[in-house]
Design a protein around this motif. Structure first.
Motif, PDB file in Angstrom:
ATOM      1  N   ASN A 250       0.788  -1.234   0.000  1.00  0.00           N
ATOM      2  CA  ASN A 250       0.000   0.000   0.000  1.00  0.00           C
ATOM      3  C   ASN A 250       0.820   1.285   0.000  1.00  0.00           C
ATOM      4  O   ASN A 250       0.251   2.363   0.112  1.00  0.00           O
ATOM      5  N   GLN A 251       2.105   1.170  -0.160  1.00  0.00           N
ATOM      6  CA  GLN A 251       2.938   2.378  -0.210  1.00  0.00           C
ATOM      7  C   GLN A 251       2.794   3.102  -1.542  1.00  0.00           C
ATOM      8  O   GLN A 251       2.630   2.475  -2.589  1.00  0.00           O
ATOM      9  N   GLU A 252       2.891   4.418  -1.475  1.00  0.00           N
ATOM     10  CA  GLU A 252       2.890   5.223  -2.690  1.00  0.00           C
ATOM     11  C   GLU A 252       4.304   5.205  -3.259  1.00  0.00           C
ATOM     12  O   GLU A 252       5.276   5.298  -2.518  1.00  0.00           O
ATOM     13  N   ARG A 253       4.412   5.037  -4.556  1.00  0.00           N
ATOM     14  CA  ARG A 253       5.729   4.993  -5.201  1.00  0.00           C
ATOM     15  C   ARG A 253       5.780   5.954  -6.370  1.00  0.00           C
ATOM     16  O   ARG A 253       4.765   6.332  -6.919  1.00  0.00           O
ATOM     17  N   PHE A 254       6.999   6.290  -6.768  1.00  0.00           N
ATOM     18  CA  PHE A 254       7.174   7.101  -7.963  1.00  0.00           C
ATOM     19  C   PHE A 254       6.805   6.265  -9.174  1.00  0.00           C
ATOM     20  O   PHE A 254       6.995   5.047  -9.182  1.00  0.00           O
ATOM     21  N   PHE A 255       6.286   6.902 -10.223  1.00  0.00           N
ATOM     22  CA  PHE A 255       5.910   6.213 -11.451  1.00  0.00           C
ATOM     23  C   PHE A 255       7.107   5.436 -11.991  1.00  0.00           C
ATOM     24  O   PHE A 255       8.203   5.973 -12.108  1.00  0.00           O
ATOM     25  N   GLY A 256       6.903   4.171 -12.303  1.00  0.00           N
ATOM     26  CA  GLY A 256       7.964   3.347 -12.863  1.00  0.00           C
ATOM     27  C   GLY A 256       8.844   2.660 -11.845  1.00  0.00           C
ATOM     28  O   GLY A 256       9.624   1.786 -12.193  1.00  0.00           O
ATOM     29  N   THR A 257       8.730   3.048 -10.576  1.00  0.00           N
ATOM     30  CA  THR A 257       9.526   2.416  -9.532  1.00  0.00           C
ATOM     31  C   THR A 257       8.989   1.013  -9.264  1.00  0.00           C
ATOM     32  O   THR A 257       7.787   0.784  -9.299  1.00  0.00           O
ATOM     33  N   CYS A 258       9.879   0.109  -8.978  1.00  0.00           N
ATOM     34  CA  CYS A 258       9.498  -1.277  -8.707  1.00  0.00           C
ATOM     35  C   CYS A 258       8.440  -1.355  -7.609  1.00  0.00           C
ATOM     36  O   CYS A 258       8.516  -0.643  -6.607  1.00  0.00           O
ATOM     37  N   ILE A 259       7.485  -2.246  -7.780  1.00  0.00           N
ATOM     38  CA  ILE A 259       6.402  -2.401  -6.803  1.00  0.00           C
ATOM     39  C   ILE A 259       6.903  -2.923  -5.460  1.00  0.00           C
ATOM     40  O   ILE A 259       6.185  -2.843  -4.470  1.00  0.00           O
ATOM     41  N   PHE A 260       8.111  -3.439  -5.422  1.00  0.00           N
ATOM     42  CA  PHE A 260       8.653  -3.959  -4.168  1.00  0.00           C
ATOM     43  C   PHE A 260       9.630  -2.999  -3.497  1.00  0.00           C
ATOM     44  O   PHE A 260      10.225  -3.340  -2.484  1.00  0.00           O
ATOM     45  N   TYR A 261       9.793  -1.804  -4.066  1.00  0.00           N
ATOM     46  CA  TYR A 261      10.644  -0.821  -3.403  1.00  0.00           C
ATOM     47  C   TYR A 261       9.907  -0.325  -2.159  1.00  0.00           C
ATOM     48  O   TYR A 261       8.755   0.105  -2.230  1.00  0.00           O
ATOM     49  N   ASP A 262      10.567  -0.396  -1.028  1.00  0.00           N
ATOM     50  CA  ASP A 262       9.979  -0.014   0.255  1.00  0.00           C
ATOM     51  C   ASP A 262      10.340   1.436   0.569  1.00  0.00           C
ATOM     52  O   ASP A 262      11.436   1.726   1.042  1.00  0.00           O
ATOM     53  N   GLN A 263       9.408   2.353   0.291  1.00  0.00           N
ATOM     54  CA  GLN A 263       9.636   3.789   0.538  1.00  0.00           C
ATOM     55  C   GLN A 263       9.884   4.083   2.010  1.00  0.00           C
ATOM     56  O   GLN A 263      10.708   4.918   2.340  1.00  0.00           O
ATOM     57  N   VAL A 264       9.173   3.399   2.886  1.00  0.00           N
ATOM     58  CA  VAL A 264       9.278   3.653   4.320  1.00  0.00           C
ATOM     59  C   VAL A 264      10.674   3.308   4.838  1.00  0.00           C
ATOM     60  O   VAL A 264      11.287   4.083   5.569  1.00  0.00           O
ATOM     61  N   ASN A 265      11.181   2.147   4.440  1.00  0.00           N
ATOM     62  CA  ASN A 265      12.494   1.701   4.912  1.00  0.00           C
ATOM     63  C   ASN A 265      13.623   2.006   3.933  1.00  0.00           C
ATOM     64  O   ASN A 265      14.766   1.641   4.178  1.00  0.00           O
ATOM     65  N   ASP A 266      13.290   2.688   2.827  1.00  0.00           N
ATOM     66  CA  ASP A 266      14.272   3.126   1.834  1.00  0.00           C
ATOM     67  C   ASP A 266      15.152   1.973   1.360  1.00  0.00           C
ATOM     68  O   ASP A 266      16.375   2.012   1.456  1.00  0.00           O
TER      69      ASP A 266
END
Length: 115
Positions: A44-60
């Motif tokens: 449910n994290q918001e990501r930048f367009f094109g960023t992998c769906i498994f990139y964890d924005q919260v934990n960078d």
């Protein structure tokens, strides 16, 4: 192998991510084994367009690091996959996939394919 300075990049280099059939199987197994709360928080994290769906924005960082695709393992260390923050790490020749990808994470495979 020296590590890359990924902290603070917010996943901008994490895409597009082609995956092979075996990588897809490993990722599905990893996602299935994750605690439901962790999986939902990552999904449910918001990501930048094109960023992998498994990139964890919260934990960078990568939310599936132990099973990340081969292109992610190669990134930054090959001449055709240079990290803009540490270009000197790209000391190997061009990277080429050993298997033919079956699709791209975030485009061909989204969270609905892992639930």
């Amino acid at each position: 192998m020296e590590s890359l300075p990924c902290k603070g990049c917010k996943g901008l280099c994490c895409g597009p991510v082609p995956i092979t059939e075996q990588e897809l199987k490993s990722i599905k197994k990893k996602i299935k084994s994750m605690p439901q709360k962790s999986k939902l928080e990552l999904e449910n994290q918001e990501r930048f367009f094109g960023t992998c769906i498994f990139y964890d924005q919260v934990n960078d960082g990568c939310g599936i690091h132990s099973v990340r695709p081969s292109i992610c393992r190669a990134f930054g260390f090959h001449q055709n996959l240079i990290c803009f923050r540490k270009p000197e790490a790209a000391s190997m020749g061009n990277w080429h996939a050993k298997e033919i990808p079956i699709g791209i994470l975030s485009e061909d495979y989204t969270w609905k394919d892992f639930n």
